[in-house]
Every structure is written in structure tokens, then in C-alpha cells.
Design an enzyme around this catalytic site. Structure first.
Site, PDB file in Angstrom:
ATOM      1  N   GLY A 716       6.492 -12.132 -12.362  1.00  0.00           N
ATOM      2  CA  GLY A 716       7.376 -13.294 -12.264  1.00  0.00           C
ATOM      3  C   GLY A 716       7.268 -14.173 -13.492  1.00  0.00           C
ATOM      4  O   GLY A 716       7.716 -15.308 -13.489  1.00  0.00           O
ATOM      5  N   ALA A 998      -1.893 -16.304  -9.135  1.00  0.00           N
ATOM      6  CA  ALA A 998      -0.524 -15.788  -9.318  1.00  0.00           C
ATOM      7  C   ALA A 998       0.024 -16.487 -10.554  1.00  0.00           C
ATOM      8  O   ALA A 998       0.492 -17.632 -10.485  1.00  0.00           O
ATOM      9  CB  ALA A 998       0.319 -16.085  -8.085  1.00  0.00           C
ATOM     10  N   THR A 999      -0.098 -15.797 -11.673  1.00  0.00           N
ATOM     11  CA  THR A 999       0.248 -16.454 -12.942  1.00  0.00           C
ATOM     12  C   THR A 999       1.726 -16.790 -13.048  1.00  0.00           C
ATOM     13  O   THR A 999       2.110 -17.696 -13.791  1.00  0.00           O
ATOM     14  CB  THR A 999      -0.146 -15.552 -14.120  1.00  0.00           C
ATOM     15  OG1 THR A 999       0.433 -14.254 -13.934  1.00  0.00           O
ATOM     16  CG2 THR A 999      -1.654 -15.425 -14.225  1.00  0.00           C
ATOM     17  N   CYS A1000       2.570 -16.038 -12.299  1.00  0.00           N
ATOM     18  CA  CYS A1000       4.005 -16.336 -12.394  1.00  0.00           C
ATOM     19  C   CYS A1000       4.325 -17.691 -11.805  1.00  0.00           C
ATOM     20  O   CYS A1000       5.332 -18.308 -12.148  1.00  0.00           O
ATOM     21  CB  CYS A1000       4.815 -15.258 -11.689  1.00  0.00           C
ATOM     22  SG  CYS A1000       4.366 -15.027  -9.957  1.00  0.00           S
ATOM     23  N   MET A1001       3.438 -18.176 -10.897  1.00  0.00           N
ATOM     24  CA  MET A1001       3.658 -19.486 -10.279  1.00  0.00           C
ATOM     25  C   MET A1001       2.589 -20.492 -10.696  1.00  0.00           C
ATOM     26  O   MET A1001       2.524 -21.580 -10.136  1.00  0.00           O
ATOM     27  CB  MET A1001       3.675 -19.345  -8.750  1.00  0.00           C
ATOM     28  CG  MET A1001       4.835 -18.524  -8.218  1.00  0.00           C
ATOM     29  SD  MET A1001       4.829 -18.374  -6.428  1.00  0.00           S
ATOM     30  CE  MET A1001       3.443 -17.276  -6.171  1.00  0.00           C
TER      31      MET A1001
END
Length: 1032
Positions: A716, A998-1001
Site C-alpha cells: 500500500g 503496516a508501513t503503507c499506513m
């Protein structure tokens, strides 16, 4: 027609409502008017016929009388004046009256008699040694009116006869010397010289008469015809006969003891003779006479007055290669070199010379030169918008050289600037403020015109290193600033408004010359020795420049330029005002930018000193809108705006561009499958296949581990961040061979990259795109680039003072050469440089034939420049060019131009300072049962503060995919950092789990640990595992 039974005539009716009587009256008036005009025309015809008949009868009668007088003359004095003796020239004789009455220059017989008369005159004068008694007899005073009339008529008849016969009979006899005594023109001009002897009482009356009859116009046409002829003058040191005549006429300028009246400027020596191409080559002895201070000052001042009154006095050009204004400029500059070198040369003379040269320079097209420095494209484009469309003028090459050689002559510029600037402020207690302002304005106007027309590199070098122009102008500007009073500039430029600020003209000269000086100044001279100005003076100068620039760009901005043709003179003048104001803004901005570069190397003033004091939020919002005043300032002088404000503008531009290409959509875009053990190869192959639009769009990455298994996790945005950080570290690693490190571990392109990679230029294009993609997506990467390489992203040129960042040892050697007091040729150096890449030594010439060109004290500065240029610009030109092409696929130049090299490094890598944990805490969200006051959260922030800077960066990479925070702080992290409770209740199973992310968030999933030690241990294990996204 059939008879209707009505015998009466049907009445005509005017449908326009007019009566018949009214129409008849108007027709009668028109006929009467036409008849009156016809009679008037007939009367004019009759009158004209009478005048024609009268003139014809008069001329016929005159011709009859002349014919009769000629016959009587020939009977008395002979057909060839064989009966003439010395008494024939006396007042009682009818010889001269009769001859001057019937003489016609076109008549071959009359011309022969004139030549014989002049030969006899020369013979009698030489035999007796007294020409006065030859014409006046025993008593000149009683017969002076008659004698004066005869001698002035005779003198004019001689020059007129030469002029009338110059195109046929005398075509090859015009430029002769007195030694050629048998040639007709030599005899006639020698006779004129005898009559114009300064000791004779009638000389002023002869000269006045000749000037009224436009003698200089006649001489101009004679010289022009002579130049077209087949015979060229023999320049063996002899004075030409025509030159001798000019010797005697030119000094008559109406000053005591001369009583000649002032000549109409249109027919003066300056307009008629000085506009002849290369007149001093033809008349070198006249040049010596004209160089007399009082004489040259009169003529130059006369030209200056014509310029002030806007009087057009130059002859109509008949040869486009040799226009009158260019010839006048070349001849004036050539004589100015002589005049200015004389001790008697006054300030007024220097002002007049500069004024005339300025006016004439501005009428010329730019003079091209093989040595000419290429103009900065930005200023060139701006200037071209303001110049009216005019027919291009192409000057003769030799004429161009005459103008250039004399205008850029170091002695001329040194003498001119010394007289203009030092005589008014050269240490005297009292000075004339108005005179000083006039001198400063005149000198600055001339140099400004010279910058636009003459080869820039050569004139800058002379002004920077051979004159004290910078120091003198600085003292003047410093005094004006400290007194808070700028003298109003006199209207030395006709198009410059009277209310122009007093700093306008000095700065348009001072800034580019000082900027040129800084290209060769070394660090010790600038920071320690205060050369050319002390650091204290530079701090004050920065304030003056900043205030002037802000006034030009924001307070009193330029009007909108009209790109079309000018429709009137006023519009043309208005454009030229805009042109000079625009140029001042450009040169101030360039100099301030260079000062900022010096300040970044070694701080000598606060960075806020370069910023304007009144930049508001409204200004920032306007700067984003194209075409506004604020956006123009952002392009022209970005340093006036605080760095944080410019970063906001940059991030807004990036966000707008990403949004337009759908970068915010998680499941859209191109997908890369990247093997962790072949990251660079896979990235190169897949990214190189993308178009520019695809590069701007989102890219989603799936990693494949060493076992060939795709790693868990949906990209993400976080996986892509991790990919970008890893690929940049690998690709820019010096072990890969595309980049090298300086002594202080800064990266720059490897000059020998082609010896390692056959496709190295394609890789540089790829790396440029890669870095641009990271910036485009707002990802900070830990790549410390050398300043001289970052200059290439801004398409700037590197100079000597940039060399320490690449090769400090070479820099020390060059500075040793620069300050070497002995004979440098003894060091046996040549214009070659030795390259040593991977053990392969090659020798490269710095100039054609450089291996045979020894370095001497005269050319050592050139050698130092060439060595610096080779190492900083030439060696990496191909690598930098391809890197830049890839970079500009995503990041336009105008975005990068908002930042200097130091700021650009911060854009790429973020601040080198440690992370601000307090800032991160203030901008953190919580979920899953956590809140800002929860005991686990308190323990977490205590642990974070106890971590080293390196571990804090590891944590940031673990939760966001990047080890550096946003440029403007965590407030601008998208999405905001969040800590979510993981594991539900506090149980052994929950607290045994590791923190995940969760690096995308930008999300951290943190179990509710019971102690600070346990939290620190678990967190350290997670951020150090480097297990990809498997922990998620």
C-alpha cells in the site's frame, strides 16, 4: 408611348425630400468653385513659366558674359596662364576676379588653368616667402575686404574642383602626398595649405567660408571615392595632401584666438569625417592633431550635446557593413585611448566620451566573438522579450574588431574608470555630490551598454582584475546607504526615468563584475583575507542587495512585457526601461545566490539575512499560482522566501502531480516483482521499460526472498518505500562502480564508469529517474551527494572554489601556483592533465596543442581555471548529462531551481539532525484501546528517547518504510503515525508477541507489555530483524 389625354408635362418628384432649386444651387456652387480653382492653377502655371524664362534668360546672359570674360582672359593672360606673373595676384589685377567669375569645375580647360594658377601661386610664394604681400601688395589693411574675398573663393574653388572631378578625371589622384608635385590634386591642395597658413590674417575667414560651404561633406565624398578607386595611398610616413588641409581646418573651433562661428552639427567634422571607416588608418598624423585635449574635447562635447538634444546628425548610410554610427564609435574609441592617457584629460572629457560611446553602443547589434562567454539562458530569454523586432545589422568584421579592441583595451578601461570614479571620490575632504553622481551614472551606463554589446568574458576579466571598479563602486554605495541618501541618477540614458533609484545603474555594473571576481577567488582570500571585500562589508552588501531586489520584484515590480512589435517610440523606451530593471534584478539575484553558496560552505552570516522580511502566507499561496508576481519572485530569487515555505510549495506541487497521475490509488499502477538478491538488475530492467507517464504513476512492489517465495504483505506504499531505500543504497554504492566518494564521503559520478559498465550512460539515466521517483513520492533517501554534482542538477557551472569538495590536495597545489612569486615556467608545467582511472594513466590536453604550451606567470590563472573545469565539469559531463535527463523526467527544472545545492541535499535526504521524538509524539494517533495517557504508551516514548539515533532511524524505517522523517516535521506524514494495541487482553501469549507494522499506513501494532525492559527488548528485536515484511 400612347397619348393619355393629358397635354401637361408630368412633374418630377425628388424622393429624398430635396427641392429642385436646392440641387441646382449646390451644383452651381460646385461649378463656380471648380472654375476658380482652374483660374488659380492657370495663374500659377503662368507665374512658373515667367520664372523659368527669367532664370533661363539670366543664365544664358551669364553664360554669354562668362564666355566673353574667358576670351578676354585668354587674350590677356594666355590659354595656359603663360602671361601670368606675381603681380597678377595683387588687388589691382583683374586676373583672379575674371578667372573666379568664369571658372567651371567640369570644364577641362578651366581645370587646367586652375592647376596652372595654383602652381604659379606655389612658385611665387616659395620664391618670395611672403604670400600675404603676393595677394595684398604693400598694404593689406586697406584692401583686406577684397583680398579676403578672393583668397576664400580661390581656396573653395580648389576643393570644389577636386570634388567635381573626383569620380572621373581625378579618381586615382585623390590620396597623394606633397612630394608628388606634378599631380594636379597635389598642386591644388598644396595651394589650399598655403592659403590656410595659421599665421595669415585671413585664415579664419577662409575656414568660415569653407565650413559654410560644407567642406567636410566634400572631403568625405572625396575620401569615399578614393577608397573605391584602384590606387591605395602609400603609407610611407608622408602626410597626405588632403590630410594637410584637414590639419589646418580642424583646429578652428571658435575658441580664442579663432573667431570662426559654430558649425552646424550635421556638417561638422564629427558627423562627416569621423563616420568614415578607419579614418585614423588613412590619416594617422591627423589623429595626433585631433588628440590634443582642447581640440578633442570640443568635438566630443559637441557630439555629447547632440545626443542630449536627441539631434540626428549622422549621414545617411549607404553601406550596411559600415554604418555611420558604428564607424563613429570605432574612431571615437580609438582616439579616446590616446586622449584618456594624457595628464590634461579632465573629468568632463571622460564623461563626454563615455556618454557618446554609450549612445553609439546602444545602436549596435551584439558583437559575436569566439572567446565570448555564453550568456545565461534565463537572462537572455528575458532580455529578448523586451527588445523590439528590428532588422538585423551585420557589421564588417574588421570594424567589429576595431570597436572591440579599443573598448575592451585594459588601458582604456582602467583610465576611463580611474578618471570617472577616482577624481570625484579619491580621498578629498569635500566633493561635488552632483558631479560624483553624474560620473558614476555615466561610467555605469557605458559599462552596461558594453556588457550587452561587446564580448562579455573579455570585458569582465579586464574590469575584475585590472581595475578597482568593485572597490570604488562599493565605497560609493556604502556611503549612500549609511547616509540613507542615494543621489538621483542624471538622465545619462535618455530612456531612463528621472525618478529611477540611485542604486540602479551602479548595481547593474557592480554585481556582474563582482560575481566574475568570485569565480577565481579562493577560500582563504574570501574568508580570511577579505578579498575583494571584507566579510563585514559583504554582510552589509547582502542587506543592500536584498532590499533593492525586493523593491524591484515586489514593491515596484516590472510591468508586463509586450512581446509584439513596438508601435511607437514611447513603447520602445518603456521596453528599454523594463530591460535595464529586469537586468538589475537578474544580476542582483545571481550575486546573492553566489553569496549564499559561499555561506553554505562556511557560514559567515545568518541564513535569514538572505530572506525578505515581509513574506506572508498570502505571498506563499500566490507563489503556487503561475503567472503571479510571487511566482516570478520564486523563480528569480527563491532565497528571499524561507526554506520551509519553499518546501511547502514544493510538496504541494508534488502532491498535485501525484494526484493527477493516480499515485494515491493503492491497487492501481505498475507492479514490479523484485528478487531480493537481484534488486538492482530487476529494478533496472523493469523501470527502464516504463514511459514517463508510467514513472509518474504508482508502482507496487512484490518482493521475492532468497528461496524464490513471494513475501507476505500487500504493497500500500510501505513496501515501495522499502524498495526505494534499498535500491538507492545499492545503485549508488561505490562498490558498484557508477559513483565514487570524495575525501569526506560525498558521492559523485565516477569519471571512469565506462571502463566498468558498457552501458554506464543508460544506468546513469536510470539512476536519475530513480532519485527523481523517490523525491516525487516524498521518500527521503540517505544519499550524501557532493555539492559540485548537485550543481549539475541545477545546470550550473563549477569553479575553483568548488574544487576542495572533490580534491583538496589538487586545490592546494593550484593555490600554490596562484600565489607563486617566482618564475612558474621553471616548474616545467604544461597545459595537460594526467588522468588515473583503475591504474590506467592517460594524458589529456587542456587546450589544443597544450602539451607544447608551457605554464607561465601570464597564463597561470587560465591554467588553474582549465584544471578546475576539467575535474569539476568536463570529466563527468556525460554521466551528469544522462543523470539529469532521467531526473527531469519527473522533476522539472523550475521546481529544483527553488533550492540551492545545500537545500537540495536536505530535500533528498532530510536533515542530518537526530529525529525529533517530541514532534513525533505530538503528531501520533492511537487506536485499539490505547490513548496518549496509557501506561504502555508512556513506556514506549521513554524507550524511544533512550534509543540511539541509529536505532531511532531503524524504528522509523520499520513503521514507515523510510529511515528519515518528513522535511517539515511529522505533522506532514501521510497518513499520520498511529499506534494500535495488538493482542487484545494482557496475557502471556499477547506479551510474548513481537511488535509488527503496516508501513503503507504508518501503523505500529504494539502488544501491551508489562515492563519497560520487555518493551525495549521486543521492539529492538523487531526493528533489527530485517526480515522484510514477514513480521507483519
Amino acid at each position: 408611348m400612347f397619348f393619355s389625354g393629358d397635354p401637361s408635362t408630368r412633374k418630377r418628384v425628388d424622393l429624398g425630400g430635396r427641392s429642385t432649386k436646392e440641387g441646382d444651387a449646390r451644383k452651381l456652387l460646385e461649378q463656380t468653385k471648380m472654375e476658380r480653382n482652374r483660374r488659380l492653377l492657370q495663374k500659377k502655371h503662368n507665374s512658373a513659366a515667367l520664372k523659368i524664362q527669367k532664370v533661363f534668360r539670366g543664365r544664358r546672359s551669364t553664360a554669354i558674359v562668362r564666355s566673353k570674360v574667358r576670351r578676354d582672359f585668354c587674350e590677356t593672360y594666355g590659354d595656359n596662364c603663360q602671361n601670368v606673373d606675381r603681380h597678377c595676384f595683387e588687388p589691382a589685377s583683374s586676373f583672379l576676379p575674371q578667372f573666379l567669375f568664369f571658372f567651371k569645375a567640369q570644364s577641362s580647360g578651366d581645370f587646367v588653368m586652375l592647376v596652372e594658377t595654383c602652381r604659379l601661386l606655389r612658385k611665387f610664394a616659395h620664391s618670395s616667402g611672403d604670400i600675404l604681400s603676393l595677394f595684398s601688395g604693400l598694404d593689406y589693411s586697406s584692401e583686406h575686404n577684397m583680398v579676403d574675398f578672393r583668397v576664400k573663393k580661390l581656396a573653395f574653388t580648389c576643393i570644389e574642383a577636386i570634388h567635381q572631378n573626383s569620380r572621373d578625371r581625378l579618381r586615382d589622384q585623390l590620396l597623394v602626398t606633397p612630394e608628388e608635385a606634378t599631380i594636379s590634386t597635389a598642386i591644388l591642395m598644396d595651394a589650399m595649405s598655403l592659403l590656410l597658413d595659421p599665421k595669415l590674417p585671413w585664415v579664419c575667414k577662409i575656414v568660415s567660408y569653407l565650413q559654410k560651404r560644407n567642406i567636410f561633406k566634400l572631403v568625405r565624398e572625396i575620401v569615399t571615392t578614393a577608397k573605391e578607386g584602384s590606387r591605395s595611398p602609400t603609407m610611407n610616413g608622408s602626410i597626405l595632401s588632403l590630410e594637410s588641409v584637414l590639419f589646418l581646418v580642424v583646429p578652428h573651433v571658435g575658441r580664442e584666438p579663432c573667431c570662426c562661428p559654430v558649425v552646424d552639427p550635421r556638417w561638422s567634422f564629427s558627423s562627416m569625417i569621423l563616420t568614415i571607416p578607419f579614418i585614423w588608418q588613412l590619416f594617422p598624423n591627423l589623429k595626433v592633431v585631433f588628440a590634443n585635449p582642447s581640440l578633442s574635447q570640443h568635438y566630443v562635447h559637441q557630439m555629447a550635446l547632440c545626443i542630449q538634444k536627441d539631434t540626428h546628425v549622422l549621414p545617411i548610410d549607404t553601406n550596411t557593413e559600415f554604418p555611420g554610427n558604428a564607424c563613429l564609435l570605432g574612431n571615437t574609441l580609438e582616439i579616446a585611448n590616446v586622449v584618456l592617457s594624457q595628464p590634461e584629460c579632465s573629468l568632463d572629457m571622460a564623461i563626454d566620451i563615455a556618454s557618446v560611446a554609450t549612445f553609439l553602443l546602444e545602436t549596435l547589434p551584439p558583437i559575436k566573438s569566439s572567446e565570448r562567454e555564453s550568456r545565461h539562458s534565463s537572462s537572455e530569454e528575458d532580455d529578448d522579450m523586451l527588445i523590439d523586432d528590428v532588422q538585423e545589422l551585420v557589421l564588417n568584421r574588421t570594424l567589429e574588431q576595431q570597436i572591440t579592441t579599443n573598448a575592451i583595451d585594459s588601458r582604456f578601461l582602467l583610465q576611463l574608470t580611474n578618471i570617472l570614479f577616482h577624481q570625484v571620490s579619491g580621498g578629498t575632504q569635500s566633493y561635488d555630490e552632483d558631479k560624483e553622481a553624474l560620473a558614476i551614472a555615466t561610467g555605469s551606463s557605458f559599462l552596461y551598454a558594453a556588457f550587452n554589446i561587446l564580448p562579455l568574458e573579455r570585458i569582465m576579466t579586464v574590469l575584475a582584475y585590472r581595475t578597482e571598479l568593485v572597490a570604488v563602486l562599493w565605497n560609493y554605495m556604502k556611503r549612500c546607504h549609511e547616509n540613507q541618501k542615494w543621489s538621483s541618477m542624471p538622465s545619462v540614458l535618455a530612456y531612463l526615468p528621472a525618478d529611477s533609484p540611485g542604486w540602479l545603474l551602479p548595481l547593474v555594473v557592480f554585481c556582474p563584475v563582482y560575481k566574475h571576481m568570485l569565480t577565481i577567488v579562493d577560500n582563504e582570500e574570501f574568508y580570511e583575507r577579505g578579498k575583494p571585500l571584507s566579510l563585514q562589508d559583504i554582510r552589509l552588501l547582502i542587506i543592500i542587495l536584498k532590499q533593492a531586489l525586493w523593491q524591484l520584484l515586489w514593491v515596484n515590480p516590472l510591468t508586463q512585457h509586450n512581446s509584439g512589435k513596438s508601435v511607437s517610440n514611447d513603447l520602445s523606451k518603456k521596453n528599454r526601461v523594463d530591460l535595464i530593471q529586469n537586468r538589475v534584478g537578474v544580476v542582483i539575484a545571481e550575486l546573492l545566490s553566489q553569496f549564499q553558496d559561499w555561506n553554505n560552505r562556511q557560514q559567515f552570516t545568518s541564513s535569514t539575512d538572505f530572506q525578505a522580511d515581509t513574506v506572508s502566507e498570502y505571498f506563499i499561496t500566490q507563489a503556487i499560482v503561475e503567472g503571479t508576481r510571487a511566482s516570478y519572485i520564486l523563480m528569480q530569487a527563491p532565497f528571499l522566501i524561507p526554506f520551509t515555505s519553499r518546501v511547502k510549495i514544493f510538496t504541494t506541487q508534488l502532491a498535485t502531480a501525484r494526484q493527477s497521475h493516480g499515485s494515491e490509488e493503492i491497487f492501481a499502477g505498475n507492479r514490479f516483482r523484485i528478487r531480493r538478491d537481484h534488486i538492482l538488475d530487476d529494478a533496472y530492467n523493469q523501470m527502464s521499460a516504463l514511459s514517463e507517464d508510467d514513472l509518474r504513476g504508482p508502482i507496487r512492489v512484490t518482493f521475492v526472498n532468497e528461496l524464490g517465495v513471494e513475501e507476505a504483505g500487500i504493497d500500500g506504499g510501505g513496501i515501495f518505500k522499502d524498495f526505494m531505500e534499498k535500491i538507492t543504497l545499492l545503485a549508488f554504492d561505490v562498490q558498484y562502480g557508477l559513483f565514487k566518494e570524495t575525501a569526506d564521503h560525498m558521492l559523485y559520478p565516477n569519471p571512469g564508469s565506462g571502463m566498468i559498465h558498457g552501458q554506464h550512460l543508460h544506468f546513469f539515466h536510470f539512476l536519475g529517474s530513480l532519485l527523481a521517483k523517490a523525491m516525487f513520492e516524498g521518500i527521503l533517501v540517505d544519499l550524501p551527494f557532493a555539492t559540485f554534482f548537485l550543481s549539475k542538477l541545477k545546470q550550473k557551472y563549477n569553479y575553483l572554489n568548488d574544487l576542495p569538495s572533490l580534491d583538496p590536495e589538487l586545490y592546494r597545489h593550484l593555490i600554490f601556483l596562484k600565489r607563486y612569486k617566482g618564475d612558474i615556467s621553471d616548474l616545467e608545467l604544461y597545459f595537460v592533465i594526467l588522468n588515473n582511472e583503475y591504474g590506467e594513466r592517460t594524458e589529456e590536453e587542456l587546450l589544443p596543442g597544450g602539451k607544447d604550451m608551457r605554464v607561465t606567470n601570464k597564463n597561470v590563472i587560465t591554467f588553474i581555471h582549465l584544471v578546475s573545469n576539467h575535474r569539476l565539469n568536463f570529466q563527468i559531463r556525460q554521466q551528469s548529462s544522462h543523470f539529469l535527463r532521467g531526473f527531469q523526467q519527473l522533476i522539472p527544472r523550475e521546481w529544483i531551481d527553488m533550492f540551492n545545492e545545500h537545500e537540495l541535499q536536505v530535500l533528498i535526504s532530510g536533515s542530518a539532525d537526530s529525529l525529533d521524538i517530541d514532534d513525533l509524539r505530538e503528531n501520533t494517533n492511537y487506536s485499539g484501546g490505547y490513548n496518549a495517557g496509557h501506561y504502555v504508551i508512556d513506556m514506549f516514548w521513554e524507550v524511544m528517547k533512550s534509543f540511539s539515533t541509529e536505532n531511532q532511524k531503524k524504528f522509523l524505517k520499520f513503521v514507515t518504510g523510510c529511515s528519515r522523517g518528513p522535511l517539515l516535521g511529522f505533522k506532514y506524514l501521510e497518513p499520520a503515525f498511529c499506534i494500535q494495541r495488538a493482542g487484545g487482553s494482557v496475557s502471556n501469549e499477547a506479551v510474548d508477541r513481537l511488535p509488527t507494522s503496516a508501513t503503507c499506513m504508518n501503523l505500529l501494532k504494539l502488544p501491551p507489555y508489562q515492563s519497560k525492559e520487555q518493551l525495549a527488548t521486543k521492539l529492538m528485536y523487531s526493528i533489527s530483524a530485517e526480515a522484510g515484511f514477514d513480521l507483519s
